[in-house]
Design an enzyme around this catalytic site. Structure first.
Site, short mmCIF file in Angstrom:
data_model
loop_
_atom_site.label_atom_id
_atom_site.label_comp_id
_atom_site.label_asym_id
_atom_site.label_seq_id
_atom_site.Cartn_x
_atom_site.Cartn_y
_atom_site.Cartn_z
N THR A 220 0.83 -1.12 -0.19
CA THR A 220 0.14 -0.06 -0.13
C THR A 220 0.90 1.34 0.03
O THR A 220 1.82 1.36 0.62
CB THR A 220 -0.84 -0.22 1.28
OG1 THR A 220 -1.82 -0.95 1.08
CG2 THR A 220 -1.62 1.35 1.64
N ARG A 248 -14.99 -5.93 0.03
CA ARG A 248 -14.47 -5.75 1.23
C ARG A 248 -13.86 -4.20 0.94
O ARG A 248 -13.36 -3.97 0.14
CB ARG A 248 -13.33 -6.79 1.67
CG ARG A 248 -12.51 -6.19 2.66
CD ARG A 248 -11.26 -5.72 2.38
NE ARG A 248 -10.35 -5.65 3.74
CZ ARG A 248 -9.18 -4.97 3.59
NH1 ARG A 248 -8.90 -4.20 2.91
NH2 ARG A 248 -8.44 -4.88 4.76
N GLY A 271 -1.27 -1.46 6.53
CA GLY A 271 -0.92 -2.85 7.64
C GLY A 271 -1.95 -3.53 7.53
O GLY A 271 -3.05 -3.41 6.46
N GLY A 273 -5.92 -3.94 7.67
CA GLY A 273 -6.76 -2.77 7.45
C GLY A 273 -7.96 -2.89 8.68
O GLY A 273 -8.29 -1.79 9.12
N1 ASP Z 1 -4.11 -1.23 5.12
C1 ASP Z 1 -4.48 -1.92 3.63
C2 ASP Z 1 -5.84 -2.44 3.66
O1 ASP Z 1 -6.13 -3.30 4.59
C3 ASP Z 1 -3.52 -3.05 3.51
C4 ASP Z 1 -2.22 -2.54 3.42
O2 ASP Z 1 -1.68 -1.42 3.88
O3 ASP Z 1 -1.08 -3.35 3.48
O4 ASP Z 1 -6.67 -2.40 2.66
#
Ligand code: ASP
Length: 351
Positions: A220, A248, A271, A273
């Site tokens: 991300t 989602r 991270g 989510g």
């Molecule tokens: N936070 C993002 C999500 O859950 C994924 C990520 O940051 O790796 O969509």
């Protein structure tokens, strides 16, 4: 503020007895010392500052060196994009958008072109953009044809009366605002798709699986910046979590969860989510700073070490003075930062 005690003192002594020269001199001295302390404690404000992330998670130190080098180079290039805008007096809004666009166009990252695959093998993208000075924001979720979701999120903020558009509606808005749309296959990077089919298809998302092949799910992207006019801005863009279920929505486009900015601080998260969302994390950092009058670093520690559990998330933030904080509790976060005082940092692991 410094004049208030003088005034009170003057009234008190003036009412009770004659004010002698000695009293004036004492007061003058107090004022001079007070002024000096005030000056010493004043926060130095940097002209501009910028930080970006390319995702938090577990990226093993023994990963192929060419891959690590590719990440480091792309982080440096992304940082250069934003830095150049800010150095030349450009706005934090443009710096954040352009930096994230660069990362969205780079297939190493889980945003735009390199977005991860849903449980059905599709790419569904989320993004958010927020201007702290106006508390205005724009967000989109579930788009499958928008080349640069961050630009659409900015358009939502600047050219609509709403904050958050989903799926087809967001894509209709993209057409109305001339944001580039592409064939959904643009996001299917074959190497990533084949790997997803081999290792993940039909598996469902497992947050605890930190084996190296699954570490690729990091990526991300986000950026926070403050410019010489005091604009303070946050943006985040993602393909979400590998194998996410139909419809989602993660933390990224939810204002206050993965993305937030006010007149004090701008924050972008990455991270797990669901955990970031349940802790309304980006907003929690901003409110902790505001109500406890903590420094950015202290509030970041509260968020990363106390509020969230280990291995859940990473954050980047910049405050209105240009202080930067970048922290993760997952072991690694692709990140970079720079400011007008010559600070420059690019890193992956926690230490
Ligand atoms: N936070 C993002 C999500 O859950 C994924 C990520 O940051 O790796 O969509």
């Amino acid at each position: 503020m410094l004049q208030a005690p003088f005034f009170v003192y003057f009234i008190e002594i003036g009412e009770t007895k004659k004010v002698h020269m000695k009293n004036y001199l004492t007061l003058l001295l107090i004022l001079l010392i007070g002024g000096f302390i005030h000056e010493t404690n004043a926060q130095e404000t940097k002209k501009w500052a910028i930080a970006l992330h390319g995702g938090a998670g577990y990226y093993p130190k023994d990963s192929p060196s060419e891959r690590t080098q590719a990440y480091m180079e792309s982080l440096e290039e992304a940082l250069a994009v934003g830095t150049e805008i800010l150095e030349n007096g450009g706005s934090a809004l443009d710096a954040v958008e352009a930096t994230i666009q660069y990362l969205e166009n780079n297939e190493l990252y889980n945003a735009g072109r390199g977005a991860v695959f849903t449980a059905e093998g599709k790419n569904e993208l989320d993004a958010a953009f927020m201007h702290g000075n106006t508390l205005n924001a724009g967000a989109i979720t579930g788009v499958t044809t928008v080349k640069n979701p961050i630009s659409l999120a900015r358009k939502v903020m600047e050219e609509s009366n709403h904050v958050f558009f989903a799926t087809d509606g967001a894509e209709t808005f993209a057409d109305q605002t001339d944001v580039e749309r592409v064939d959904p296959l643009y996001f299917r990077v074959e190497e990533k798709y084949e790997r997803w089919k081999r290792r993940n298809a039909g598996q469902g998302y497992n947050h605890d699986d930190t084996s190296s092949e699954n570490s690729w799910k990091m990526g991300t992207v986000g950026c926070v910046a403050v410019d010489s006019d005091g604009n303070i801005v946050a943006g985040t863009s993602t393909g979400g979590m590998t194998n996410k279920q139909f419809g989602r929505v993660g933390d990224v486009p939810i204002i206050g969860s993965g993305t937030y900015a006010n007149d004090l601080v701008a924050v972008s998260a990455t991270g797990w989510g669901e955990r970031i969302m349940l802790n309304v994390s980006a907003h929690a950092l901003a409110m902790h700073m505001k109500f406890t009058e903590s420094t950015l670093e202290e509030s970041m520690s509260y968020l990363v070490d106390d509020l969230l559990n280990p291995k859940e998330a990473g954050f980047i933030a910049v405050d209105k003075y240009g202080n930067i904080s970048m922290r993760t509790n997952t072991g690694s976060m692709f990140r970079a930062a720079a400011d007008s005082e010559g600070m420059k940092e690019i890193g992956i692991w926690e230490d």
